[in-house]
Design a protein around this motif. Structure first.
Motif, PDB file in Angstrom:
ATOM      1  N   VAL A 160       0.854  -1.249  -0.273  1.00  0.00           N
ATOM      2  CA  VAL A 160      -0.052   0.126  -0.121  1.00  0.00           C
ATOM      3  C   VAL A 160       0.779   1.245   0.033  1.00  0.00           C
ATOM      4  O   VAL A 160       0.639   2.121  -0.817  1.00  0.00           O
ATOM      5  CB  VAL A 160      -1.066   0.023   1.168  1.00  0.00           C
ATOM      6  N   LEU A 161       1.928   1.260   0.860  1.00  0.00           N
ATOM      7  CA  LEU A 161       2.786   2.199   0.882  1.00  0.00           C
ATOM      8  C   LEU A 161       3.562   2.539  -0.311  1.00  0.00           C
ATOM      9  O   LEU A 161       3.931   3.676  -0.754  1.00  0.00           O
ATOM     10  CB  LEU A 161       3.825   2.285   2.002  1.00  0.00           C
ATOM     11  N   SER A 162       3.870   1.547  -0.977  1.00  0.00           N
ATOM     12  CA  SER A 162       4.760   1.514  -2.146  1.00  0.00           C
ATOM     13  C   SER A 162       3.794   2.125  -3.305  1.00  0.00           C
ATOM     14  O   SER A 162       4.237   2.974  -4.172  1.00  0.00           O
ATOM     15  CB  SER A 162       5.054   0.214  -2.406  1.00  0.00           C
ATOM     16  N   ASP A 176      16.218   0.468  -6.037  1.00  0.00           N
ATOM     17  CA  ASP A 176      16.725   1.134  -4.850  1.00  0.00           C
ATOM     18  C   ASP A 176      15.963   2.581  -4.506  1.00  0.00           C
ATOM     19  O   ASP A 176      15.363   2.681  -3.476  1.00  0.00           O
ATOM     20  CB  ASP A 176      18.117   1.221  -4.788  1.00  0.00           C
ATOM     21  N   SER A 177      15.933   3.402  -5.617  1.00  0.00           N
ATOM     22  CA  SER A 177      15.118   4.739  -5.387  1.00  0.00           C
ATOM     23  C   SER A 177      13.779   4.615  -5.114  1.00  0.00           C
ATOM     24  O   SER A 177      13.184   5.438  -4.428  1.00  0.00           O
ATOM     25  CB  SER A 177      15.295   5.466  -6.421  1.00  0.00           C
ATOM     26  N   LEU A 196      13.099   0.959   2.037  1.00  0.00           N
ATOM     27  CA  LEU A 196      13.914   0.385   3.213  1.00  0.00           C
ATOM     28  C   LEU A 196      15.500   0.471   2.626  1.00  0.00           C
ATOM     29  O   LEU A 196      16.197   0.022   3.602  1.00  0.00           O
ATOM     30  CB  LEU A 196      13.558  -0.996   3.445  1.00  0.00           C
ATOM     31  N   SER A 197      15.676   1.192   1.598  1.00  0.00           N
ATOM     32  CA  SER A 197      17.039   1.074   0.969  1.00  0.00           C
ATOM     33  C   SER A 197      17.807   2.539   1.400  1.00  0.00           C
ATOM     34  O   SER A 197      16.751   3.604   1.572  1.00  0.00           O
ATOM     35  CB  SER A 197      17.242   1.042  -0.493  1.00  0.00           C
ATOM     36  N   SER A 198      18.775   2.493   1.659  1.00  0.00           N
ATOM     37  CA  SER A 198      19.613   3.584   2.062  1.00  0.00           C
ATOM     38  C   SER A 198      19.520   4.682   0.853  1.00  0.00           C
ATOM     39  O   SER A 198      19.612   5.838   1.136  1.00  0.00           O
ATOM     40  CB  SER A 198      21.053   3.354   2.392  1.00  0.00           C
ATOM     41  N   GLN A 199      19.374   4.304  -0.295  1.00  0.00           N
ATOM     42  CA  GLN A 199      19.252   5.259  -1.569  1.00  0.00           C
ATOM     43  C   GLN A 199      17.676   5.631  -1.717  1.00  0.00           C
ATOM     44  O   GLN A 199      17.681   6.166  -2.610  1.00  0.00           O
ATOM     45  CB  GLN A 199      19.556   4.439  -2.887  1.00  0.00           C
ATOM     46  N   TYR A 200      16.840   5.407  -0.750  1.00  0.00           N
ATOM     47  CA  TYR A 200      15.466   5.690  -0.863  1.00  0.00           C
ATOM     48  C   TYR A 200      15.157   7.402  -1.009  1.00  0.00           C
ATOM     49  O   TYR A 200      15.741   7.850   0.001  1.00  0.00           O
ATOM     50  CB  TYR A 200      14.511   4.919   0.183  1.00  0.00           C
TER      51      TYR A 200
END
Length: 395
Positions: free
Chosen positions: A6-8, A178-179, A183-187
């Motif tokens: 849902v968030l995605s 990743d973007s 949950l990714s550091s690149q988000y």
């Protein structure tokens, strides 16, 4: 309780053709909003007698929400096509110094998002598209609202539904860049914001102008609003609002013309905006606890990232959304009485009554008459897409 899927999807809806994580976009968005509010202030300040009750309730709610890292949600009756933006013209300029303090809202796709010009204008005005007539509460605009009410620093294992024995990151569907993977550091969040967001909702879904003796009554509140309470990562602070008088500025007609669009009626009439205190957090948390229990009962053991059909369309989930929506309507109805109106006809809070009344185009209860048209009747609207009972487009 939030689901990753849902968030995605909310991220996708916010990103779609809108560079909302751009400073340039934010500049023009802020300029658009303040221009519209300024023009509306000229109309309201020169032509009408405006009274705002309880402005401190909204101010305090905004402050408390930001301190607690929670979203803010305002819910209001829908009396006129000018409710938004004229509502915001009733508040002081200090409320709009920061773009993050300007509301996000929803508007009908078939009216406000029909071409590239109106789509860009309403998008800059922080409005999201909402499809009517069968699309239901599970659509991109409402996913976007759930995402907006979920603070960016709460997208973690504590707030997103997953298997306690498995890390949330291992449940993320493969192939997500990743973007786009928060949950990714690149988000990179789809909206550039420094504070939690304010989302304003008209839960009736349509303008409701009834003739006397039923004037200023409300329709039932729709289930999409309940999603915005149950599904964000943290419970939003919810502020009820009831207004009357906007219907005098823009009374509904059987046929709208361009002349009517630029005409403001009943000059000098009173407009009252009554802002209530934030709703009881314990009541809201009890609803969310019930939703969590349903998630535990009906989750997909093979894919914790998505909401199952039982959680969307099952009887228990529907009853919970009905209960939440009815509670919200009761709180707004209390403010209606404070504004001097008598108790509503009990029929008007009943979804079955409205369904029968709309299906019969008013023939089932002929004494209840609209000013203009009942816009919940599909035949009265243009550019309408048809959907089945699961919200799937009918070709």
């Amino acid at each position: 309780m939030s689901f990753y899927d849902v968030l995605s999807r909310g991220d996708e809806a916010l990103e779609q053709n809108r560079p909302r994580n751009s400073k340039i976009w934010n500049f023009f968005s802020h300029l658009t909003c303040k221009t519209v509010i300024g023009a509306s202030k000229i109309v309201m300040g020169t032509l009408y007698d405006v009274e705002v009750k309880g402005l401190n309730n909204l101010d305090d709610a905004m402050i408390d929400a930001r301190k607690q890292d929670r979203g803010i949600m305002t819910v209001m009756n829908h009396m006129s096509t000018c409710d938004d933006p004229f509502l915001w013209a009733c508040f002081p300029w200090r409320n709009y110094k920061d773009l993050d303090d300007i509301r996000w809202g929803l508007a009908a796709t078939n009216i406000c998002f029909t071409n590239i010009i109106t789509t860009r204008f309403f998008s800059l005005g922080k409005i999201l598209p909402c499809d009517r007539f069968g699309r239901g509460p599970f659509q991109p605009g409402l996913d976007a609202c759930v995402r907006l009410l979920s603070p960016d620093d709460t997208l973690d294992e504590k707030h997103i539904y997953h298997n306690d024995g498995v890390s949330l990151s291992s449940l993320i569907p493969k192939g997500i860049p990743d973007s786009r993977n928060f949950l990714s550091s690149q988000y990179s969040p789809p909206v550039l914001r420094k504070k939690t967001s304010l989302v304003h909702v008209f839960p009736e879904g349509f303008v409701c102008q009834l003739q006397s003796p039923f004037n200023n009554s409300m329709r039932f509140f729709r289930w999409g609003t309940a999603r915005m309470i149950l599904e964000p990562t943290v419970a939003p602070v919810i502020v009820p609002i009831f207004s009357d008088g906007f219907e005098k500025i823009k009374p509904e007609k059987l046929e709208d013309t361009m002349f009517d669009f630029f005409t403001f009626y009943n000059r000098g009439s009173k407009v009252t905006v009554n802002i209530g205190k934030p709703l009881d957090s314990q009541v809201i948390e009890s609803f969310r606890d019930e939703w969590k229990r349903l998630c535990d009962k009906y989750h997909d053991v093979g894919d914790f990232s998505r909401m199952t059909d039982e959680l969307k369309f099952g009887e228990e989930a529907r009853k919970l959304r009905s209960k939440v929506s009815a509670y919200l309507r009761e709180q707004v109805a209390r403010l209606r009485i404070e504004n001097g109106f008598s108790e509503e006809d009990p029929r008007f809070s009943n979804i079955q009554w409205w369904s029968k009344y709309t299906a019969s185009k008013g023939e089932s209860d002929k004494e209840v008459k609209f000013m203009g048209l009942n816009w919940a009747v599909r035949d009265y609207q243009k550019n309408v897409v048809l959907y089945d009972d699961r919200g799937r487009e009918v070709k």
